[in-house]
Design a protein around this motif. Structure first.
Motif, PDB file in Angstrom:
ATOM      1  N   ASP A   1       0.867  -1.176   0.000  1.00  0.00           N
ATOM      2  CA  ASP A   1       0.000   0.000   0.000  1.00  0.00           C
ATOM      3  C   ASP A   1       0.901   1.223   0.000  1.00  0.00           C
ATOM      4  O   ASP A   1       1.738   1.391   0.883  1.00  0.00           O
ATOM      5  CB  ASP A   1      -0.903   0.029   1.237  1.00  0.00           C
ATOM      6  CG  ASP A   1      -1.994  -1.017   1.177  1.00  0.00           C
ATOM      7  OD1 ASP A   1      -2.388  -1.382   0.073  1.00  0.00           O
ATOM      8  OD2 ASP A   1      -2.437  -1.456   2.247  1.00  0.00           O
ATOM      9  N   ILE A   2       0.728   2.082  -0.992  1.00  0.00           N
ATOM     10  CA  ILE A   2       1.566   3.277  -1.153  1.00  0.00           C
ATOM     11  C   ILE A   2       0.680   4.511  -1.015  1.00  0.00           C
ATOM     12  O   ILE A   2      -0.406   4.562  -1.580  1.00  0.00           O
ATOM     13  CB  ILE A   2       2.251   3.298  -2.540  1.00  0.00           C
ATOM     14  CG1 ILE A   2       2.986   1.990  -2.817  1.00  0.00           C
ATOM     15  CG2 ILE A   2       3.182   4.494  -2.672  1.00  0.00           C
ATOM     16  CD1 ILE A   2       4.188   1.734  -1.962  1.00  0.00           C
ATOM     17  N   ARG A   3       1.139   5.515  -0.275  1.00  0.00           N
ATOM     18  CA  ARG A   3       0.423   6.790  -0.164  1.00  0.00           C
ATOM     19  C   ARG A   3       1.180   7.837  -0.972  1.00  0.00           C
ATOM     20  O   ARG A   3       2.367   8.052  -0.792  1.00  0.00           O
ATOM     21  CB  ARG A   3       0.335   7.247   1.283  1.00  0.00           C
ATOM     22  CG  ARG A   3      -0.359   8.610   1.411  1.00  0.00           C
ATOM     23  CD  ARG A   3      -0.550   9.008   2.813  1.00  0.00           C
ATOM     24  NE  ARG A   3      -1.429   8.020   3.406  1.00  0.00           N
ATOM     25  CZ  ARG A   3      -2.116   8.190   4.514  1.00  0.00           C
ATOM     26  NH1 ARG A   3      -2.024   9.308   5.165  1.00  0.00           N
ATOM     27  NH2 ARG A   3      -2.872   7.259   4.996  1.00  0.00           N
ATOM     28  N   CYS A   4       0.450   8.510  -1.830  1.00  0.00           N
ATOM     29  CA  CYS A   4       1.045   9.550  -2.673  1.00  0.00           C
ATOM     30  C   CYS A   4       1.368  10.775  -1.810  1.00  0.00           C
ATOM     31  O   CYS A   4       0.556  11.206  -0.996  1.00  0.00           O
ATOM     32  CB  CYS A   4       0.080   9.920  -3.792  1.00  0.00           C
ATOM     33  SG  CYS A   4       0.707  11.242  -4.852  1.00  0.00           S
ATOM     34  N   GLN A   5       2.520  11.345  -2.019  1.00  0.00           N
ATOM     35  CA  GLN A   5       2.937  12.534  -1.271  1.00  0.00           C
ATOM     36  C   GLN A   5       2.228  13.793  -1.759  1.00  0.00           C
ATOM     37  O   GLN A   5       2.179  14.784  -1.052  1.00  0.00           O
ATOM     38  CB  GLN A   5       4.452  12.722  -1.408  1.00  0.00           C
ATOM     39  CG  GLN A   5       5.246  11.608  -0.803  1.00  0.00           C
ATOM     40  CD  GLN A   5       6.720  11.733  -1.130  1.00  0.00           C
ATOM     41  OE1 GLN A   5       7.120  12.335  -2.114  1.00  0.00           O
ATOM     42  NE2 GLN A   5       7.541  11.140  -0.274  1.00  0.00           N
ATOM     43  N   HIS A   6       1.666  13.746  -2.949  1.00  0.00           N
ATOM     44  CA  HIS A   6       1.046  14.933  -3.532  1.00  0.00           C
ATOM     45  C   HIS A   6      -0.460  14.991  -3.283  1.00  0.00           C
ATOM     46  O   HIS A   6      -0.985  16.016  -2.861  1.00  0.00           O
ATOM     47  CB  HIS A   6       1.338  15.000  -5.035  1.00  0.00           C
ATOM     48  CG  HIS A   6       2.794  14.943  -5.343  1.00  0.00           C
ATOM     49  ND1 HIS A   6       3.639  16.016  -5.145  1.00  0.00           N
ATOM     50  CD2 HIS A   6       3.573  13.938  -5.805  1.00  0.00           C
ATOM     51  CE1 HIS A   6       4.869  15.672  -5.480  1.00  0.00           C
ATOM     52  NE2 HIS A   6       4.851  14.421  -5.881  1.00  0.00           N
ATOM     53  N   CYS A   7      -1.176  13.889  -3.559  1.00  0.00           N
ATOM     54  CA  CYS A   7      -2.638  13.915  -3.454  1.00  0.00           C
ATOM     55  C   CYS A   7      -3.165  13.113  -2.255  1.00  0.00           C
ATOM     56  O   CYS A   7      -4.375  13.057  -2.045  1.00  0.00           O
ATOM     57  CB  CYS A   7      -3.277  13.394  -4.739  1.00  0.00           C
ATOM     58  SG  CYS A   7      -3.004  11.630  -5.038  1.00  0.00           S
ATOM     59  N   ASP A   8      -2.293  12.491  -1.478  1.00  0.00           N
ATOM     60  CA  ASP A   8      -2.650  11.637  -0.332  1.00  0.00           C
ATOM     61  C   ASP A   8      -3.515  10.448  -0.721  1.00  0.00           C
ATOM     62  O   ASP A   8      -4.189   9.864   0.116  1.00  0.00           O
ATOM     63  CB  ASP A   8      -3.343  12.430   0.779  1.00  0.00           C
ATOM     64  CG  ASP A   8      -2.362  13.245   1.601  1.00  0.00           C
ATOM     65  OD1 ASP A   8      -1.177  12.851   1.645  1.00  0.00           O
ATOM     66  OD2 ASP A   8      -2.784  14.243   2.184  1.00  0.00           O
ATOM     67  N   GLY A   9      -3.517  10.077  -1.982  1.00  0.00           N
ATOM     68  CA  GLY A   9      -4.236   8.889  -2.430  1.00  0.00           C
ATOM     69  C   GLY A   9      -3.467   7.634  -2.035  1.00  0.00           C
ATOM     70  O   GLY A   9      -2.238   7.603  -2.070  1.00  0.00           O
ATOM     71  N   ILE A  10      -4.193   6.594  -1.657  1.00  0.00           N
ATOM     72  CA  ILE A  10      -3.570   5.332  -1.282  1.00  0.00           C
ATOM     73  C   ILE A  10      -3.916   4.313  -2.356  1.00  0.00           C
ATOM     74  O   ILE A  10      -5.082   4.119  -2.697  1.00  0.00           O
ATOM     75  CB  ILE A  10      -4.066   4.860   0.098  1.00  0.00           C
ATOM     76  CG1 ILE A  10      -3.668   5.878   1.171  1.00  0.00           C
ATOM     77  CG2 ILE A  10      -3.507   3.490   0.434  1.00  0.00           C
ATOM     78  CD1 ILE A  10      -4.217   5.569   2.541  1.00  0.00           C
ATOM     79  N   PHE A  11      -2.895   3.666  -2.887  1.00  0.00           N
ATOM     80  CA  PHE A  11      -3.099   2.669  -3.926  1.00  0.00           C
ATOM     81  C   PHE A  11      -2.180   1.482  -3.685  1.00  0.00           C
ATOM     82  O   PHE A  11      -1.184   1.577  -2.980  1.00  0.00           O
ATOM     83  CB  PHE A  11      -2.863   3.270  -5.324  1.00  0.00           C
ATOM     84  CG  PHE A  11      -1.489   3.848  -5.517  1.00  0.00           C
ATOM     85  CD1 PHE A  11      -0.476   3.096  -6.082  1.00  0.00           C
ATOM     86  CD2 PHE A  11      -1.215   5.163  -5.147  1.00  0.00           C
ATOM     87  CE1 PHE A  11       0.783   3.635  -6.263  1.00  0.00           C
ATOM     88  CE2 PHE A  11       0.041   5.715  -5.328  1.00  0.00           C
ATOM     89  CZ  PHE A  11       1.045   4.942  -5.887  1.00  0.00           C
ATOM     90  N   GLU A  12      -2.579   0.343  -4.256  1.00  0.00           N
ATOM     91  CA  GLU A  12      -1.775  -0.866  -4.134  1.00  0.00           C
ATOM     92  C   GLU A  12      -0.852  -0.990  -5.337  1.00  0.00           C
ATOM     93  O   GLU A  12      -1.229  -0.679  -6.460  1.00  0.00           O
ATOM     94  CB  GLU A  12      -2.668  -2.101  -4.056  1.00  0.00           C
ATOM     95  CG  GLU A  12      -3.483  -2.172  -2.798  1.00  0.00           C
ATOM     96  CD  GLU A  12      -4.352  -3.412  -2.759  1.00  0.00           C
ATOM     97  OE1 GLU A  12      -4.692  -3.955  -3.833  1.00  0.00           O
ATOM     98  OE2 GLU A  12      -4.693  -3.830  -1.645  1.00  0.00           O
ATOM     99  N   GLN A  13       0.353  -1.460  -5.075  1.00  0.00           N
ATOM    100  CA  GLN A  13       1.334  -1.596  -6.146  1.00  0.00           C
ATOM    101  C   GLN A  13       2.213  -2.808  -5.848  1.00  0.00           C
ATOM    102  O   GLN A  13       2.690  -2.972  -4.731  1.00  0.00           O
ATOM    103  CB  GLN A  13       2.195  -0.330  -6.221  1.00  0.00           C
ATOM    104  CG  GLN A  13       3.245  -0.340  -7.291  1.00  0.00           C
ATOM    105  CD  GLN A  13       2.668  -0.068  -8.657  1.00  0.00           C
ATOM    106  OE1 GLN A  13       1.727   0.701  -8.787  1.00  0.00           O
ATOM    107  NE2 GLN A  13       3.219  -0.702  -9.674  1.00  0.00           N
ATOM    108  N   GLN A  14       2.406  -3.655  -6.859  1.00  0.00           N
ATOM    109  CA  GLN A  14       3.352  -4.756  -6.716  1.00  0.00           C
ATOM    110  C   GLN A  14       4.733  -4.213  -7.033  1.00  0.00           C
ATOM    111  O   GLN A  14       4.957  -3.666  -8.110  1.00  0.00           O
ATOM    112  CB  GLN A  14       3.012  -5.897  -7.664  1.00  0.00           C
ATOM    113  CG  GLN A  14       1.874  -6.742  -7.192  1.00  0.00           C
ATOM    114  CD  GLN A  14       1.695  -7.972  -8.068  1.00  0.00           C
ATOM    115  OE1 GLN A  14       2.134  -7.998  -9.210  1.00  0.00           O
ATOM    116  NE2 GLN A  14       1.045  -8.981  -7.516  1.00  0.00           N
TER     117      GLN A  14
END
Length: 97
Positions: A5-18
């Motif tokens: 789970d990664i949180r974007c530093q710009h938009c604070d969106g959380i998304f999953e990434q392999q």
């Protein structure tokens, strides 16, 4: 490859990434705002705690009723186990009331 789970530093969106372990702490593209963000995984998931002390019952009464009990039959070598009796204090041969 593990899923993070990664949180974007710009938009604070959380998304999953392999990501491969070697790709951690590198720049990746955010799925929401398409800007480059640091691939720093969030701390999520199950956490296990290690205990150093395991409680052991000292009598049959503690084995039935649990830790730190008191009352008739709770002594270490009690012959009679009457911790779980339900006398309500009326003419009880165990309590002596």
């Amino acid at each position: 490859m593990p899923l993070y789970d990664i949180r974007c530093q710009h938009c604070d969106g959380i998304f999953e990434q392999q990501l491969a372990i070697s790709a951690l702490s590198t720049e990746i593209s955010c799925r929401y705002c398409q800007q480059q963000t640091l691939a720093k995984p969030l701390l999520t998931g199950r956490v296990q705690f290690k205990t150093n002390y395991k409680w052991q019952p000292q009598s049959k009464a503690e084995q039935l009723a649990g830790k730190d009990i008191s009352g008739p039959g709770t002594e270490k070598n009690a012959a009679r186990n009457s911790v779980l009796h339900n006398c309500k204090g009326m003419n009880c041969s165990v309590c002596g009331i």
